[in-house]
Design a protein around this motif. Structure first.
Motif, PDB file in Angstrom:
ATOM      1  N   UNK A   8      -0.903   8.968   4.421  1.00  0.00           N
ATOM      2  CA  UNK A   8      -1.192   9.040   2.975  1.00  0.00           C
ATOM      3  C   UNK A   8      -2.335   8.095   2.588  1.00  0.00           C
ATOM      4  N   UNK A   9      -2.982   8.433   1.496  1.00  0.00           N
ATOM      5  CA  UNK A   9      -3.985   7.524   0.943  1.00  0.00           C
ATOM      6  C   UNK A   9      -5.139   7.208   1.885  1.00  0.00           C
ATOM      7  N   UNK A  10      -5.504   8.164   2.712  1.00  0.00           N
ATOM      8  CA  UNK A  10      -6.576   7.903   3.667  1.00  0.00           C
ATOM      9  C   UNK A  10      -6.141   7.001   4.797  1.00  0.00           C
ATOM     10  N   UNK A  15      -3.352   3.945   3.080  1.00  0.00           N
ATOM     11  CA  UNK A  15      -4.045   3.440   1.898  1.00  0.00           C
ATOM     12  C   UNK A  15      -5.445   2.907   2.131  1.00  0.00           C
ATOM     13  N   UNK A  36       0.822  -1.196   0.000  1.00  0.00           N
ATOM     14  CA  UNK A  36       0.000   0.000   0.000  1.00  0.00           C
ATOM     15  C   UNK A  36       0.859   1.249   0.000  1.00  0.00           C
ATOM     16  N   UNK A  81      -0.173   5.619  -2.800  1.00  0.00           N
ATOM     17  CA  UNK A  81      -0.376   7.053  -2.897  1.00  0.00           C
ATOM     18  C   UNK A  81       0.590   7.723  -3.845  1.00  0.00           C
TER      19      UNK A  81
END
Lengths: 263, 263
Positions: free
Chosen positions: B107-109, B112, A28, A32
């Motif tokens: 990052x990425x919420x 991820x 993961x 991003x």
């Protein structure tokens, strides 16, 4: 390139219970940036990272501090305070000058917007500073998100309730405040602005702070070599977007196609 | 006790465009605690809060720094870096020792998971430390969440694209990573792991860092008396739970009843 056993049709329990263990080797962390591979510690710019010494915490003490201060500090800051307050005494240094109340805005899914549970911002802040390593912080935060989603919460029960007695514990299947709180409210039959709901969130805060202390202790015991429980979610490689994999929970039976998603 | 013009049936545009301006006097700050009223600065425990001096930032410089470092630091940390890097030079002090990469996990919420956009964790961290006041940080973060949801993003366009040219800008109607990124991907026809998507998130990061600098400058200009643009969401008083008010976007036409919700 990756192996994942379930698609959007699976139940949340099915997904969260299994696919976190079988997802892609490409993590993961790539999600991003759009760039594969993890940036190494050495590649990060030197801004004093890695200079927050850690001494093992007593998880029960951490939980108690987080619980007792929730009603002033709320979820994010009280988790951070549960972790940092003992470290101010045992280590001092940077912990003494970091204002734990500076992240109170993260309560209620960020200023009450219902996004991610504020406890995870509190824990993440501590994990990021303490581990001093972006990859370790990523892995530990990911494991904590899984723990939050998969665990019947709250785990912590105080010796004496500060606000109210509560009857129910619930599993959110999600790290989202709105969903986590909502499921518990449904089970308890309690409205949001009640002493019962506040009591529940105080105990959840204590539970997450306690788990974080346990994870940090395990990391310290292994000499700073954290062993992830879960591989990264990496749904990005399945659904083609940052998310959990329980799509229909929000989208209903029809899940909009995403450019690049696997069939 | 409160006046709000719209229920769950309204469109997101209708809700976000209006009800943020007409919600209750009892704020979202009450939402997470279950206790009405805001804790004053004086009530907060003294942990060195309010000791991060601020000198007005150049929003264009902030945006450029955030944009150029996104591809290493990703959304949360690059926003924080855009704001703190100039302050390290102009102020020094605590900014010099705070490792901006320590929040890259957001990052990425968050690792991820697709929850809240990491830019808002980056901005919130800066706002919380700089303003040194829990009520100001709450109000400014809330306004920034509205800005993120209501604005066609990215606002920032670099003089020269670092990764790719992109064609589309989109309005998320939400601060959630999964939704914000997903709507842009649909418009652009771009998959997640592409240079185009990374370019878009870099520009969004620059846009949010720039807006945060503008808000902090306005706060400084007014001698630390921040004037909120939006009242707190306070949907809690309408829907009875922390959330936006666009319930059917996720729940479909049937919204589960929540204990204590207004009819």
């Amino acid at each position: 390139m990756f192996e994942i056993g379930q698609g959007c049709e699976v139940s949340r329990r099915g997904f969260l219970g299994k696919s976190g263990l079988v997802v892609a080797a490409v993590g993961v962390a790539a999600a991003s940036s759009g760039v594969l591979g993890l940036a190494s510690r050495a590649e990060a710019k030197d801004t004093g990272y890695g200079k927050w010494p850690y001494k093992k915490l007593n998880p029960d003490e951490v939980a108690k501090i987080a619980y007792e201060n929730y009603f002033d500090l709320w979820c994010a800051s009280t988790v951070l305070g549960g972790l940092f307050t003992p470290l101010k005494q045992s280590v001092g240094g940077p912990y003494k000058s970091f204002p734990i109340e500076s992240i109170r805005w993260a309560h209620g899914g960020l200023a009450g917007w219902g996004t991610v549970c504020g406890t995870l911002v509190g824990s993440g802040t501590a994990i990021g500073l303490i581990t001093g390593d972006i990859d370790t912080a990523e892995a530990m935060t990911n494991d904590l998100m899984f723990y939050y989603a998969e665990t019947v919460l709250p785990v912590y029960t105080p010796a004496k309730a500060m606000k109210a007695e509560i009857k129910h514990k619930t599993k959110a299947d999600s790290p989202v405040c709105h969903i986590s709180v909502g499921k518990w409210m449904q089970a308890e039959g309690a409205a949001f602005l009640t002493a019962e709901r506040a009591e529940r969130c105080a105990r959840v805060s204590a539970s997450i702070a306690m788990k974080t202390a346990e994870m940090l202790n395990a990391w310290a015991d292994s000499g700073g070599k954290y062993t992830p429980v879960h591989k990264p979610l990496a749904n990005v490689l399945n659904n083609g977007i940052t998310s959990q994999n329980n799509c229909t929970d929000c989208h209903g039976v029809s899940v909009p196609p995403v450019p690049g998603a696997k069939k």
